[in-house]
Design a protein around this motif. Sequence first.
Motif, PDB file in Angstrom:
ATOM      1  N   TYR A 252       0.896  -1.171  -0.064  1.00  0.00           N
ATOM      2  CA  TYR A 252      -0.144   0.006   0.001  1.00  0.00           C
ATOM      3  C   TYR A 252       0.837   1.183   0.077  1.00  0.00           C
ATOM      4  CZ  TYR A 252      -3.846  -3.321   1.161  1.00  0.00           C
ATOM      5  OH  TYR A 252      -4.540  -4.229   1.111  1.00  0.00           O
ATOM      6  N   ILE A 253       2.081   1.155  -0.024  1.00  0.00           N
ATOM      7  CA  ILE A 253       3.123   2.276  -0.330  1.00  0.00           C
ATOM      8  C   ILE A 253       3.496   2.766  -1.450  1.00  0.00           C
ATOM      9  CG2 ILE A 253       5.408   3.163   0.884  1.00  0.00           C
ATOM     10  CD1 ILE A 253       4.800   1.031   3.111  1.00  0.00           C
ATOM     11  N   PRO A 254       3.160   3.802  -1.878  1.00  0.00           N
ATOM     12  CA  PRO A 254       3.529   3.950  -3.455  1.00  0.00           C
ATOM     13  C   PRO A 254       5.244   4.349  -3.847  1.00  0.00           C
ATOM     14  CG  PRO A 254       2.668   6.161  -2.455  1.00  0.00           C
ATOM     15  CD  PRO A 254       2.702   4.747  -1.238  1.00  0.00           C
ATOM     16  N   LEU A 255       5.580   3.914  -4.778  1.00  0.00           N
ATOM     17  CA  LEU A 255       6.925   4.151  -5.070  1.00  0.00           C
ATOM     18  C   LEU A 255       6.919   5.589  -5.907  1.00  0.00           C
ATOM     19  CD1 LEU A 255       7.775   1.095  -6.862  1.00  0.00           C
ATOM     20  CD2 LEU A 255       8.408   1.548  -4.620  1.00  0.00           C
ATOM     21  N   ASN A 256       7.509   6.656  -5.151  1.00  0.00           N
ATOM     22  CA  ASN A 256       7.158   8.070  -5.220  1.00  0.00           C
ATOM     23  C   ASN A 256       8.238   8.511  -6.300  1.00  0.00           C
ATOM     24  OD1 ASN A 256       4.446   8.494  -4.457  1.00  0.00           O
ATOM     25  ND2 ASN A 256       5.026   8.703  -2.323  1.00  0.00           N
ATOM     26  N   GLN A 257       7.979   9.632  -6.865  1.00  0.00           N
ATOM     27  CA  GLN A 257       8.906  10.772  -7.286  1.00  0.00           C
ATOM     28  C   GLN A 257       8.272  12.024  -7.055  1.00  0.00           C
ATOM     29  OE1 GLN A 257      11.941  10.141  -9.396  1.00  0.00           O
ATOM     30  NE2 GLN A 257      11.827   8.390  -8.352  1.00  0.00           N
ATOM     31  N   ARG A 258       9.276  12.844  -6.815  1.00  0.00           N
ATOM     32  CA  ARG A 258       9.049  14.383  -6.543  1.00  0.00           C
ATOM     33  C   ARG A 258       8.976  15.103  -7.672  1.00  0.00           C
ATOM     34  NH1 ARG A 258       6.317  15.372  -1.762  1.00  0.00           N
ATOM     35  NH2 ARG A 258       7.569  17.294  -1.020  1.00  0.00           N
ATOM     36  N   PHE A 259       8.080  16.113  -7.611  1.00  0.00           N
ATOM     37  CA  PHE A 259       7.951  17.244  -8.982  1.00  0.00           C
ATOM     38  C   PHE A 259       7.686  18.528  -8.327  1.00  0.00           C
ATOM     39  CE2 PHE A 259       3.895  15.430  -9.142  1.00  0.00           C
ATOM     40  CZ  PHE A 259       3.214  16.496  -9.195  1.00  0.00           C
ATOM     41  N   ILE A 260       8.100  19.557  -9.125  1.00  0.00           N
ATOM     42  CA  ILE A 260       7.459  21.112  -8.522  1.00  0.00           C
ATOM     43  C   ILE A 260       6.358  21.585  -9.549  1.00  0.00           C
ATOM     44  CG2 ILE A 260       8.462  23.072  -8.007  1.00  0.00           C
ATOM     45  CD1 ILE A 260      10.732  22.124  -7.100  1.00  0.00           C
ATOM     46  N   ALA A 261       5.428  21.938  -9.198  1.00  0.00           N
ATOM     47  CA  ALA A 261       4.401  22.590  -9.796  1.00  0.00           C
ATOM     48  C   ALA A 261       4.937  23.970  -9.707  1.00  0.00           C
ATOM     49  CB  ALA A 261       3.089  22.239  -9.611  1.00  0.00           C
ATOM     50  N   GLY A 262       5.221  24.575 -11.059  1.00  0.00           N
ATOM     51  CA  GLY A 262       5.382  26.159 -11.114  1.00  0.00           C
ATOM     52  C   GLY A 262       4.387  26.862 -11.664  1.00  0.00           C
TER      53      GLY A 262
END
Length: 610
Positions: free
Chosen positions: A553-563
């Motif tokens: 139930y734990i996602p494999l995440n990537q971070r991104f910035i929403a400009g």
Amino acid sequence: MHINTPINLASNAMRAALFTAGIFLLSQAQASTLIQNVRVYDGEKMLPARHVLIDQGKIINANFKGKITSNMQLVDGKGRSLLPGLIDAHVHAYQDQDLPLLFGITTQIDMFSPVAAMQDMHQRRQNANNTTAPDVFSAGVLATAPKGHGTEYGMEIETLTKPEQAQAWVDRRIVEGSHFIKIVMEHGGIGFHFNSLDLATVQALIKASHARNKLAVVHISTYADAKAALEAGADGLVHLFTGTVISPAQIQELVHLAKVHRAFVIPTFSVLESMAGIKAKDVLDDGSMVQLIGKNQLMPLNSTYGTEVKQELLNAPKQLTAALHQAKVAVLAGTDAGNRGTQYGISLHHEMAALVQAGLSPSAALQAATSAPARAFQLGDRGRIQNGYKADLLLVEGDPSVEISASRRIVEIWKNGEIVSPLRTQKMQQVAEENSRKKSAVDLPADGRISQFSASKFASPFGYGWMASTDAPMGGKSVVELSASEADNAGQTSLMIKATINPGFAFPWAGVVFFPATQPMQPADLSNANTLKFKVKGDGKSYNVGFTMQGSYIPLNQRFIAGAEWQEISLPFKQFKGLDASIVTMLSFNAGPDAGTYQLQIADVRLLKE
């Protein structure tokens, strides 16, 4: 009446004698098992080749020299080693419990389970006919603070805030059936925070446990908490901690405290390595081991908490483990199975190898997985090959007291005297059949677009579709509002996500999820794609996009910035470390974990083959 009494007593005695003789005759009639010419690891040392006789679920004679009879089932032990059934001293036994026994783990020490689950496990253990699963000894509910570690899983837990509550709390756990008491000292880490019990309450819990003749073990993740727990009289530490550096003085202090208080230590290298981004390649690359693990069961073992390899984080626990062992402090083999980087059963073989890498001899690593945990947790009838002990046994090729990897060369396993090989064969066939099935990957749209947003609905070309998601099911208080919004720079309607992240869950989130299967949380095969693309615009804050797979139930995440301006983000699947695209259960876009308000727009979400 008085005259008849002696006759009645005599009749009863005769019946009892006949009944006893009947049991003896039945035992004689049933086939016992004689393991011949086998090296025996008795729980402390490897003994020269001998015969071992087992019957009625017990070890009848650990050095049989009698006459071999026709009713004995003979097992060839030449060139092989017989070990006590292995004991994993730290697991969370909430799923995949078909696995441990297949790898020779006949007993597990469970560190945290709901009361009903604990009671069910204990009832099964007390059944001498349990030949299909490991015996489990559980702590049941753990001792933690409000919003402390252990409260983040969404189940109700009785927490503590002051020392005066300790004795009543411990007494309630004993009534429920807790085999020992587990206490949590945990403050969190980078990006997340837990409330922790104060030292006075920890001291009171240890004292209350000892007043009822119960072991008190402590979860720690820092040097300071390890020192405080040992000073408070803890019977054991159920983890060590990662760290690039630990001073000789710090090592000496912890070793001294452990010796003074006769405490044991369970390093749990399997999960510490996961935090350091290191996979258990020895067992992952062993075909004889992974042939027993289904695809979704393999997923947690093949993933890690750390997103990059940082071998140096193991410096501190390795040095400390070596020093503890050198000082004759009991070091136990425990995996923390149930977490990323682990899997029940198979991980204990890796854990023993990790202990050897940390400085234990192979024979000491075997002891750490047999007699040492049996002694530490006062189990009594297991962990050794000795007359009268349970016939929970593991037969392997070679000599694992010389080369620890020989523990993986499994010939046979006995649980309560019954062979486990039929279960192993059945599981191998199931896994082979699963792996041979022709994949039916989802037919993706030609343009790969899975977002069909409009003012009236948030649609998709396949699957259950898009819906709001928050931490509310886990007891969190975050909220989210979804609405259709302005078109992106290519004319695609966007989805506006307005989220408020509130404290209440250890890892708060709010956002939107896409379920690719026809029902939520069911797996879909997205292997026709290898890249995720989407457009974003927002408030300049950081967000997570992640895939979740079957079995987790734990996602494999990537971070991104929403400009402030629309931008396209392209993420190859290989950047989601450990992703198996054939068993994806959801794709999520989330704000969090930092508290506050968030505003994000997404559009033109596509799954592509590039």
